[in-house]
Scaffold this motif. Structure first.
Motif, short mmCIF file in Angstrom:
data_model
loop_
_atom_site.label_atom_id
_atom_site.label_comp_id
_atom_site.label_asym_id
_atom_site.label_seq_id
_atom_site.Cartn_x
_atom_site.Cartn_y
_atom_site.Cartn_z
N THR A 142 -11.18 -2.65 -2.36
CA THR A 142 -12.44 -3.01 -3.02
C THR A 142 -13.64 -2.63 -2.15
O THR A 142 -14.69 -2.24 -2.68
CB THR A 142 -12.47 -4.52 -3.32
OG1 THR A 142 -11.33 -4.86 -4.12
CG2 THR A 142 -13.72 -4.90 -4.10
N VAL B 184 -12.06 -10.36 -5.81
CA VAL B 184 -10.62 -10.13 -5.77
C VAL B 184 -9.89 -11.46 -6.02
O VAL B 184 -10.15 -12.44 -5.32
CB VAL B 184 -10.18 -9.55 -4.41
CG1 VAL B 184 -8.66 -9.42 -4.34
CG2 VAL B 184 -10.83 -8.19 -4.19
N GLY C 93 -9.93 -1.01 -5.92
CA GLY C 93 -9.37 -2.33 -6.06
C GLY C 93 -9.10 -2.72 -7.50
O GLY C 93 -9.43 -1.98 -8.44
N PRO C 94 -8.51 -3.91 -7.71
CA PRO C 94 -8.16 -4.35 -9.07
C PRO C 94 -9.39 -4.61 -9.93
O PRO C 94 -9.35 -4.47 -11.15
CB PRO C 94 -7.36 -5.63 -8.84
CG PRO C 94 -7.80 -6.12 -7.49
CD PRO C 94 -8.10 -4.89 -6.70
N ALA D 13 -5.78 -5.18 -1.66
CA ALA D 13 -6.77 -5.21 -2.74
C ALA D 13 -8.17 -5.41 -2.19
O ALA D 13 -9.13 -4.79 -2.65
CB ALA D 13 -6.42 -6.32 -3.74
#
Length: 339
Positions: A251, A336, A256-257, A247
């Motif tokens: 990013t 993150v 990424g999330p 992640a």
């Protein structure tokens, strides 16, 4: 593979308490020897030892006179390894590093003379002063752990670690190290000036001749280093930690999330999968130095700047506005979620 075989393999890979205690003793001896020769520079000590344990190479950047050569020599001496220093210049050729064949007129045969890269620890001083061709030859040796001379392959000693230095304030007569080649270095450590108290201590020790005294602590052996490197690869990394690292790396690429808004305005190219591997390997090395057999999120965070600062290619706007790569790395880690 049967369940019993899988279970046997897992049990075999578990680090025992005695192995952990031995690793702690060995790392403590290396740190103690480092402290006898280098005042302060704790981040440099951690970076060098972590790089050695992870089996990688390190790029050191600083102005002259901040003990880079002393640190490299001390690390080599602390583990009973051979040490060669190569002063990079524009006229340095690949054969000057790798080695060459010499014709013996008495026997009418060629003999091979190995170059200075054939050592456990190699200091490449001012790597950005060497030509791209020479840089490529050195980086090939770093990657392949071998050299080729006259069609014959010569393996490099084990362990093998390159410490390359570059001076950021000089531009005349230098060749910029491309990002793709910098990515080969596990870490890039940026050295800073010592504090006034540390500088006074340096003068005191110099006046007393303490830096010339024999090392008090017993160095460890190269077999000990290989034991530590094998132990690092066995430090447990949970799936959640691996997902956390992925992640983070995604990013840096704008994904990424929780993608960072307008991140592409500062970063043209994010970290590659090699960056994720580096984060994991360094986190394993940090965990072992902390006396643990498993990785926690703080291990991933501890050396985030040395691992990622040279893997982010900044945009021209970011360079013009002097946006530090460390601030971009911090922004990624802040967004993150930590497992």
């Amino acid at each position: 593979m049967s369940e019993s075989a899988t279970g046997s393999r897992v049990r075999q890979d578990v680090i025992t308490e005695s192995e952990t205690e031995r690793a702690t003793r060995l790392v403590s001896r290396v740190s103690a020897i480092f402290g006898e020769r280098v005042v302060g520079q704790d981040s440099l000590r951690v970076a060098l030892i972590s790089t050695m344990l992870a089996g990688g190479h390190v790029l050191l950047e600083s102005v002259p006179g901040l003990a880079k050569t002393t640190a490299a020599q001390t690390l080599a001496g602390a583990v009973s390894g051979t040490f060669h220093r190569i002063q990079c210049t524009p006229d340095l050729m690949p054969n000057d590093i790798v080695g060459t064949q010499i014709f013996n007129y008495a026997t009418n045969e060629f003999s091979t003379q190995l170059g200075p890269v054939h050592a456990n620890f190699v200091l490449l001083d001012e790597i950005n002063r060497s030509s791209a061709k020479t840089q490529s030859a050195m980086l090939e040796a770093m990657q392949e752990k071998q050299t080729s001379i006259g069609g014959e392959v010569y393996p490099l000693p084990r362990p093998f670690m390159v410490l390359a230095t570059q001076n950021p304030i000089e531009e005349e007569g230098t060749y910029v190290l491309p990002e793709a080649q910098m990515d080969r270095f596990l870490m890039k450590e940026v050295l800073t000036y010592p504090t006034p108290n540390e500088e006074v201590e340096i003068l005191e020790l110099t006046s007393a001749g303490a830096f010339e005294d024999p090392i008090e602590h017993q160095p460890i052996t190269l077999d000990d280093v290989q034991f530590l490197q094998g132990l690092v690869s066995r430090v447990y990394v949970d799936l959640s930690i691996k997902q956390y690292i992925v992640a983070l790396i995604n990013t840096t690429r704008g994904g990424g999330p929780r993608p960072l808004p307008n991140f592409h305005q500062h970063v043209r190219v994010g970290a590659s999968p090699r960056g994720g591997i580096a984060l994991m390997r360094v986190a394993q090395a940090v965990a072992l130095q902390e006396g643990r057999t498993y990785v926690v999120p703080d291990d991933v965070k501890k050396l985030r700047h040395p691992v990622l600062r040279h893997r982010l290619v900044r945009t021209y706007d970011a360079l013009a506005n002097n946006v530090a790569p460390e601030s971009l790395v911090d922004a990624v880690f802040a967004t993150v979620p930590t497992p």
